[in-house]
Design a protein around this motif. Structure first.
Motif, PDB file in Angstrom:
ATOM      1  N   GLU A 173       0.826  -1.201   0.000  1.00 25.69           N
ATOM      2  CA  GLU A 173       0.000   0.000   0.000  1.00 25.69           C
ATOM      3  C   GLU A 173       0.863   1.254   0.000  1.00 25.69           C
ATOM      4  O   GLU A 173       0.626   2.195  -0.776  1.00 25.69           O
ATOM      5  CB  GLU A 173      -0.908  -0.011   1.231  1.00 25.69           C
ATOM      6  N   LEU A 174       1.902   1.267   0.842  1.00 25.37           N
ATOM      7  CA  LEU A 174       2.812   2.412   0.872  1.00 25.37           C
ATOM      8  C   LEU A 174       3.532   2.569  -0.456  1.00 25.37           C
ATOM      9  O   LEU A 174       3.733   3.693  -0.935  1.00 25.37           O
ATOM     10  CB  LEU A 174       3.832   2.239   2.009  1.00 25.37           C
ATOM     11  N   GLY A 175       3.929   1.436  -1.063  1.00 23.34           N
ATOM     12  CA  GLY A 175       4.612   1.500  -2.353  1.00 23.34           C
ATOM     13  C   GLY A 175       3.742   2.106  -3.433  1.00 23.34           C
ATOM     14  O   GLY A 175       4.216   2.913  -4.248  1.00 23.34           O
ATOM     15  N   ALA A 176       2.471   1.744  -3.447  1.00 25.08           N
ATOM     16  CA  ALA A 176       1.547   2.296  -4.443  1.00 25.08           C
ATOM     17  C   ALA A 176       1.355   3.789  -4.223  1.00 25.08           C
ATOM     18  O   ALA A 176       1.293   4.566  -5.187  1.00 25.08           O
ATOM     19  CB  ALA A 176       0.209   1.569  -4.367  1.00 25.08           C
ATOM     20  N   TRP A 177       1.255   4.207  -2.975  1.00 25.79           N
ATOM     21  CA  TRP A 177       1.089   5.638  -2.679  1.00 25.79           C
ATOM     22  C   TRP A 177       2.350   6.417  -3.026  1.00 25.79           C
ATOM     23  O   TRP A 177       2.272   7.555  -3.484  1.00 25.79           O
ATOM     24  CB  TRP A 177       0.758   5.821  -1.200  1.00 25.79           C
ATOM     25  N   ARG A 178       3.500   5.803  -2.806  1.00 23.99           N
ATOM     26  CA  ARG A 178       4.766   6.502  -3.074  1.00 23.99           C
ATOM     27  C   ARG A 178       5.012   6.683  -4.566  1.00 23.99           C
ATOM     28  O   ARG A 178       5.782   7.572  -4.958  1.00 23.99           O
ATOM     29  CB  ARG A 178       5.932   5.729  -2.447  1.00 23.99           C
ATOM     30  N   ASP A 179       4.410   5.835  -5.386  1.00 30.28           N
ATOM     31  CA  ASP A 179       4.600   5.975  -6.835  1.00 30.28           C
ATOM     32  C   ASP A 179       4.145   7.342  -7.330  1.00 30.28           C
ATOM     33  O   ASP A 179       4.688   7.866  -8.322  1.00 30.28           O
ATOM     34  CB  ASP A 179       3.825   4.875  -7.572  1.00 30.28           C
ATOM     35  N   CYS A 180       3.161   7.925  -6.662  1.00 32.33           N
ATOM     36  CA  CYS A 180       2.667   9.251  -7.062  1.00 32.33           C
ATOM     37  C   CYS A 180       3.671  10.353  -6.745  1.00 32.33           C
ATOM     38  O   CYS A 180       3.545  11.467  -7.252  1.00 32.33           O
ATOM     39  CB  CYS A 180       1.345   9.555  -6.356  1.00 32.33           C
ATOM     40  N   CYS A 181       4.651  10.038  -5.899  1.00 29.43           N
ATOM     41  CA  CYS A 181       5.638  11.045  -5.500  1.00 29.43           C
ATOM     42  C   CYS A 181       6.898  10.994  -6.356  1.00 29.43           C
ATOM     43  O   CYS A 181       7.792  11.830  -6.178  1.00 29.43           O
ATOM     44  CB  CYS A 181       6.032  10.847  -4.032  1.00 29.43           C
ATOM     45  N   LEU A 182       6.974  10.011  -7.243  1.00 30.94           N
ATOM     46  CA  LEU A 182       8.198   9.811  -8.024  1.00 30.94           C
ATOM     47  C   LEU A 182       8.041  10.359  -9.433  1.00 30.94           C
ATOM     48  O   LEU A 182       6.958  10.280 -10.022  1.00 30.94           O
ATOM     49  CB  LEU A 182       8.535   8.327  -8.089  1.00 30.94           C
ATOM     50  N   PRO A 183       9.111  10.922 -10.005  1.00 28.16           N
ATOM     51  CA  PRO A 183       9.048  11.398 -11.391  1.00 28.16           C
ATOM     52  C   PRO A 183       8.798  10.245 -12.359  1.00 28.16           C
ATOM     53  O   PRO A 183       9.322   9.146 -12.172  1.00 28.16           O
ATOM     54  CB  PRO A 183      10.435  12.016 -11.623  1.00 28.16           C
ATOM     55  N   ARG A 184       7.982  10.495 -13.357  1.00 31.67           N
ATOM     56  CA  ARG A 184       7.683   9.480 -14.364  1.00 31.67           C
ATOM     57  C   ARG A 184       8.677   9.548 -15.524  1.00 31.67           C
ATOM     58  O   ARG A 184       9.079  10.639 -15.931  1.00 31.67           O
ATOM     59  CB  ARG A 184       6.270   9.659 -14.896  1.00 31.67           C
ATOM     60  N   THR A 185       9.039   8.404 -16.048  1.00 34.04           N
ATOM     61  CA  THR A 185       9.881   8.346 -17.240  1.00 34.04           C
ATOM     62  C   THR A 185       8.973   8.331 -18.466  1.00 34.04           C
ATOM     63  O   THR A 185       8.119   7.443 -18.584  1.00 34.04           O
ATOM     64  CB  THR A 185      10.764   7.091 -17.229  1.00 34.04           C
ATOM     65  N   PRO A 186       9.113   9.277 -19.384  1.00 31.13           N
ATOM     66  CA  PRO A 186       8.222   9.307 -20.553  1.00 31.13           C
ATOM     67  C   PRO A 186       8.505   8.135 -21.481  1.00 31.13           C
ATOM     68  O   PRO A 186       9.608   7.569 -21.466  1.00 31.13           O
ATOM     69  CB  PRO A 186       8.565  10.638 -21.214  1.00 31.13           C
ATOM     70  N   PRO A 187       7.542   7.761 -22.323  1.00 38.19           N
ATOM     71  CA  PRO A 187       7.788   6.713 -23.325  1.00 38.19           C
ATOM     72  C   PRO A 187       8.952   7.095 -24.233  1.00 38.19           C
ATOM     73  O   PRO A 187       9.278   8.285 -24.382  1.00 38.19           O
ATOM     74  CB  PRO A 187       6.473   6.646 -24.104  1.00 38.19           C
ATOM     75  N   TRP A 189       9.331   7.231 -27.455  1.00 38.91           N
ATOM     76  CA  TRP A 189       9.050   8.150 -28.560  1.00 38.91           C
ATOM     77  C   TRP A 189       8.885   9.586 -28.057  1.00 38.91           C
ATOM     78  O   TRP A 189       9.343  10.542 -28.706  1.00 38.91           O
ATOM     79  CB  TRP A 189       7.793   7.708 -29.305  1.00 38.91           C
ATOM     80  N   LEU A 190       8.243   9.723 -26.879  1.00 40.26           N
ATOM     81  CA  LEU A 190       8.060  11.062 -26.329  1.00 40.26           C
ATOM     82  C   LEU A 190       9.373  11.614 -25.781  1.00 40.26           C
ATOM     83  O   LEU A 190       9.648  12.814 -25.903  1.00 40.26           O
ATOM     84  CB  LEU A 190       7.003  11.024 -25.232  1.00 40.26           C
ATOM     85  N   ALA A 191      10.189  10.731 -25.214  1.00 41.41           N
ATOM     86  CA  ALA A 191      11.485  11.169 -24.682  1.00 41.41           C
ATOM     87  C   ALA A 191      12.359  11.751 -25.787  1.00 41.41           C
ATOM     88  O   ALA A 191      13.062  12.753 -25.575  1.00 41.41           O
ATOM     89  CB  ALA A 191      12.188  10.004 -23.996  1.00 41.41           C
ATOM     90  N   ARG A 192      12.316  11.132 -26.990  1.00 40.76           N
ATOM     91  CA  ARG A 192      13.110  11.650 -28.113  1.00 40.76           C
ATOM     92  C   ARG A 192      12.636  13.039 -28.510  1.00 40.76           C
ATOM     93  O   ARG A 192      13.458  13.919 -28.817  1.00 40.76           O
ATOM     94  CB  ARG A 192      13.012  10.691 -29.302  1.00 40.76           C
ATOM     95  N   ILE A 193      11.328  13.252 -28.517  1.00 41.38           N
ATOM     96  CA  ILE A 193      10.797  14.577 -28.858  1.00 41.38           C
ATOM     97  C   ILE A 193      11.193  15.608 -27.808  1.00 41.38           C
ATOM     98  O   ILE A 193      11.622  16.722 -28.137  1.00 41.38           O
ATOM     99  CB  ILE A 193       9.258  14.512 -29.002  1.00 41.38           C
TER     100      ILE A 193
END
Length: 376
Positions: A173-187, A189-193
């Motif tokens: 449960e804590l791990g799922a909640w903490r995911d909202c606090c972490l920066p997301r890595t873009p896909p 194709w989007l990262a290249r753009i």
């Protein structure tokens, strides 16, 4: 004949007006789009000429940290109390903040407090021992309390961080909640753009920073929900700390640390409600405490953490503020006698006045002559 002719021409005139309005609206839209594209091009050019160095500046801040962290042999620790029988014992219990992660062991607030308490020759020697386990919540530190009480301390200090209400019996449960606090890595194709444009890189990083700040606040709102199991465990734990210390004849003092990577000013600090919940619970249980948030008001967060943007643990300045505040409160509340009062250095008082004056004048402190007779 004339009136019929006017009637026939009215729809034509009305239709022309509509077409003109449409052309005008279309021109305004095109002008706005072109203006936006020009502004974006100018911004992109400016960022390429003067790059913000989003990652490099954070890495640069880490370069002034110690290359390695040392510790003393146990025989060399606590030199003031070694061989003494009338020692005043203080146990400090907590997690990584208390252990001093990110700073040298003699910079952590417990070591600084011990030095301050042993300044005067007419006072009993003091030994401050640390009982800590990084990553633990308050309910998990009850085993540390048991260990500390076997040492028979006179005073027990519980160092508390805002994440001490986490319930680690429910890690998923804590791990799922903490995911909202972490920066997301873009896909990919989007990262290249994004990488192809400095403006897009800056915009994406700002958006992610905003999202993670909001996610962190939401995380703390969840673990301070009165129905959350971790909050209930914390309430039971602080009552157990209080009862255990009373039974052992040891005086308890809770020290509350704020989150150090957020603005501390009233109205801007996002976690005021969490501090309020802690204080009201401790007040209701008649447990003495110090809320260090008041001491950090007006301070700059970037100077308080171990490594800005990387490690939010307290840095040397934050540990000093904590130690000085604890010392003052131990003295003011009668935990220690007046014989421990420190003798202020006149030179330090003088320099503090000079620093304040230099700050007002926006003049570097080294511009002021050390032996000036101008009354600074």
């Amino acid at each position: 004949m004339c009136s019929c002719s006017q009637t026939d021409h009215e729809p034509v005139s009305s239709g022309g007006a509509v077409r003109r309005k449409r052309r005008t609206a279309l021109a305004c839209v095109l002008l706005s789009v072109v203006s936006l594209l020009v502004a974006c091009c100018i911004a992109e050019l400016a960022l390429r000429i003067f790059p913000p160095q989003l990652g490099a500046d954070v890495l640069f801040r880490a370069m002034d940290r110690s290359a390695f962290f040392y510790s003393a042999d146990s025989e060399r620790e606590h030199p003031w109390s070694r061989g003494c029988s009338n020692v005043l014992k203080i146990a400090v219990i907590g997690d990584s903040f208390t252990q001093g992660e990110g700073v040298q062991f003699d910079d952590r607030y417990a070591a600084r407090l011990e030095r301050m308490l042993n300044m005067n020759t007419n006072a009993r020697p003091v030994e401050v021992r640390v009982f800590s386990e990084p990553g633990t919540s308050t309910y998990q530190q009850l085993s540390l309390l048991k260990e500390a009480l076997c040492w028979q301390p006179d005073i027990c200090i519980l160092g508390m961080c805002l994440n001490d209400t986490e319930d680690w019996t429910r890690p998923q449960e804590l791990g799922a909640w903490r995911d909202c606090c972490l920066p997301r890595t873009p896909p990919a194709w989007l990262a290249r753009i994004i990488r192809s444009s400095m403006l897009l890189t800056l915009a994406y990083s700002k958006e992610e920073a905003f999202r993670t700040r909001h996610g962190l606040l939401q995380y703390y709102q969840r673990i301070y929900d009165r129905e959350y199991s971790g909050w209930k465990r914390w309430v039971k734990a602080v009552h157990a700390f209080s009862a255990g210390c009373k039974e052992a004849g040891c005086r308890l003092l809770v020290v509350i640390f704020p989150l150090l990577d957020a603005p501390f000013d009233a109205g801007r600090y996002p976690y005021e409600k969490m501090h309020s919940a802690i204080r009201s619970t401790l007040d209701g249980a008649d447990i003495p405490y110090i809320d260090l948030l008041d001491q950090f008001r007006g301070k700059t967060p970037v100077r308080m953490v171990a490594t800005p943007g990387i490690d939010p643990h307290p840095g040397e300045i934050a540990h000093r503020i904590a130690a000085e505040t604890i010392f003052e409160q131990l003295l003011a509340r009668g935990y220690i006698g007046p014989e421990y009062s420190l003798h202020p250095r006149v030179s330090a008082q003088l320099w503090h006045k000079r620093w304040l004056r230099a700050a007002r004048l926006k003049t570097p402190a080294w511009h002021l002559e050390p032996h000036s007779k101008r009354g600074w």
